[in-house]
Design a protein around this motif. Sequence first.
Motif, PDB file in Angstrom:
ATOM      1  N   ALA A  81      -1.638   7.500   2.619  1.00 60.54           N
ATOM      2  CA  ALA A  81      -0.398   5.586   3.448  1.00 60.54           C
ATOM      3  C   ALA A  81      -0.959   5.045   5.073  1.00 60.54           C
ATOM      4  O   ALA A  81      -0.463   5.865   5.866  1.00 60.54           O
ATOM      5  CB  ALA A  81       0.626   5.544   2.749  1.00 60.54           C
ATOM      6  N   ALA A 101       1.023   4.167  -2.728  1.00 53.93           N
ATOM      7  CA  ALA A 101       0.499   4.809  -2.780  1.00 53.93           C
ATOM      8  C   ALA A 101       1.834   6.423  -3.039  1.00 53.93           C
ATOM      9  O   ALA A 101       1.046   7.055  -3.992  1.00 53.93           O
ATOM     10  CB  ALA A 101      -0.345   5.523  -1.369  1.00 53.93           C
ATOM     11  N   TRP A 102       3.022   6.305  -2.761  1.00 53.27           N
ATOM     12  CA  TRP A 102       3.843   6.370  -3.303  1.00 53.27           C
ATOM     13  C   TRP A 102       4.237   6.821  -4.909  1.00 53.27           C
ATOM     14  O   TRP A 102       4.395   7.844  -4.636  1.00 53.27           O
ATOM     15  CB  TRP A 102       5.761   6.145  -1.963  1.00 53.27           C
ATOM     16  CG  TRP A 102       6.572   6.542  -2.430  1.00 53.27           C
ATOM     17  CD1 TRP A 102       7.379   6.679  -3.488  1.00 53.27           C
ATOM     18  CD2 TRP A 102       7.001   7.769  -1.732  1.00 53.27           C
ATOM     19  NE1 TRP A 102       8.839   7.145  -3.536  1.00 53.27           N
ATOM     20  CE2 TRP A 102       8.656   7.945  -2.215  1.00 53.27           C
ATOM     21  CE3 TRP A 102       6.569   8.354  -0.861  1.00 53.27           C
ATOM     22  CZ2 TRP A 102       8.891   9.339  -1.569  1.00 53.27           C
ATOM     23  CZ3 TRP A 102       7.434   9.414  -0.066  1.00 53.27           C
ATOM     24  CH2 TRP A 102       9.082   9.652  -0.936  1.00 53.27           C
ATOM     25  N   ALA A 157       0.691  -1.236  -0.271  1.00 53.11           N
ATOM     26  CA  ALA A 157       0.116   0.099  -0.256  1.00 53.11           C
ATOM     27  C   ALA A 157       1.203   1.622   0.008  1.00 53.11           C
ATOM     28  O   ALA A 157       0.395   2.334  -0.865  1.00 53.11           O
ATOM     29  CB  ALA A 157      -1.240   0.211   1.224  1.00 53.11           C
ATOM     30  N   PHE A 158       1.948   0.963   0.652  1.00 48.63           N
ATOM     31  CA  PHE A 158       3.049   2.542   1.166  1.00 48.63           C
ATOM     32  C   PHE A 158       3.504   2.277  -0.769  1.00 48.63           C
ATOM     33  O   PHE A 158       4.116   3.569  -0.540  1.00 48.63           O
ATOM     34  CB  PHE A 158       3.792   1.770   1.517  1.00 48.63           C
ATOM     35  CG  PHE A 158       4.533   3.106   2.066  1.00 48.63           C
ATOM     36  CD1 PHE A 158       4.976   3.359   3.463  1.00 48.63           C
ATOM     37  CD2 PHE A 158       5.677   3.504   0.984  1.00 48.63           C
ATOM     38  CE1 PHE A 158       5.564   5.098   3.099  1.00 48.63           C
ATOM     39  CE2 PHE A 158       6.479   4.719   1.636  1.00 48.63           C
ATOM     40  CZ  PHE A 158       6.916   5.651   2.802  1.00 48.63           C
TER      41      PHE A 158
END
Length: 272
Positions: free
Chosen positions: A157, A147-148, A143-144
């Motif tokens: 995030a 999103a990044w 997820a990080f």
Amino acid sequence: MYTTMSLPEIIRTQYSLKSVHLKREVEFEVFMPDDLMGNEQLNLLLLNDGQDAGALRLQETLADLYGNRKISAVAAVAIKTSAARLEEYGVAGVPDFGGRGSKAQAYTNFIIKELVPFIQETVAGPINGRRAFAGFSLGGLTAFDIAWNNDNYFDAAGVFSGSFWWRKKDLKDGYTDNDRIMHERIRTTKNKPELKFWLMTGTEDELSDRNRNFIIDSIDDTIDVIKELLKKGYRRPEDITYYEKVGGRHDLATWADALPAFLCWAFGRKNV
């Protein structure tokens, strides 16, 4: 005579989407408040490992927070993983030392090119509020990363006990902290994504302590992510929130207990 108003319910709807990028059917559930009028701001939460939504008490927690006016309306999308989890999750384009994460780019493509457009077309009302992507363990790392790399789609995030140890080299092969893949990605990204971050660990996430500093690796790796973000120009607490749960373990019960704190951070009502 006084009348008692019941709290709004959270309606759970199941979907299945045939993914061109993953070459499989992806099942997911969407959790929505039942009292939407169609003119309010609607936020979006994507959640990895959506098959665990029941153990995470997602529906009940959303109902409690929304009914008590602690969060704004949110469409929560719990994306179920498959037997290929260790291939589809990870850091896009950079498999770890064991070759895991080889399909992480395909999963990113599914999220951005297939799932998000489907949600926008399907849910009642436009997604016109905050957009967050969250996950647990390896799902949190994923997820990080998504999103990044896609801050034009996401504002925040959320990472619960993230697998920030994800590395290019095994410990027995001369590993150093510079081999951690997500930390390197943060360092080498030229721009500064417009994102905010909520990072959680538990003090009993694990027992491993690579550098023997009496701090478990889960906490060390997460703190080092925060350090990289600070070097990038993000600020605490404006951009970064760190939640360390005393006694927290690497399990669904711990993450379920921490979930309300994340939801209030991500979608909290300003007039409460």
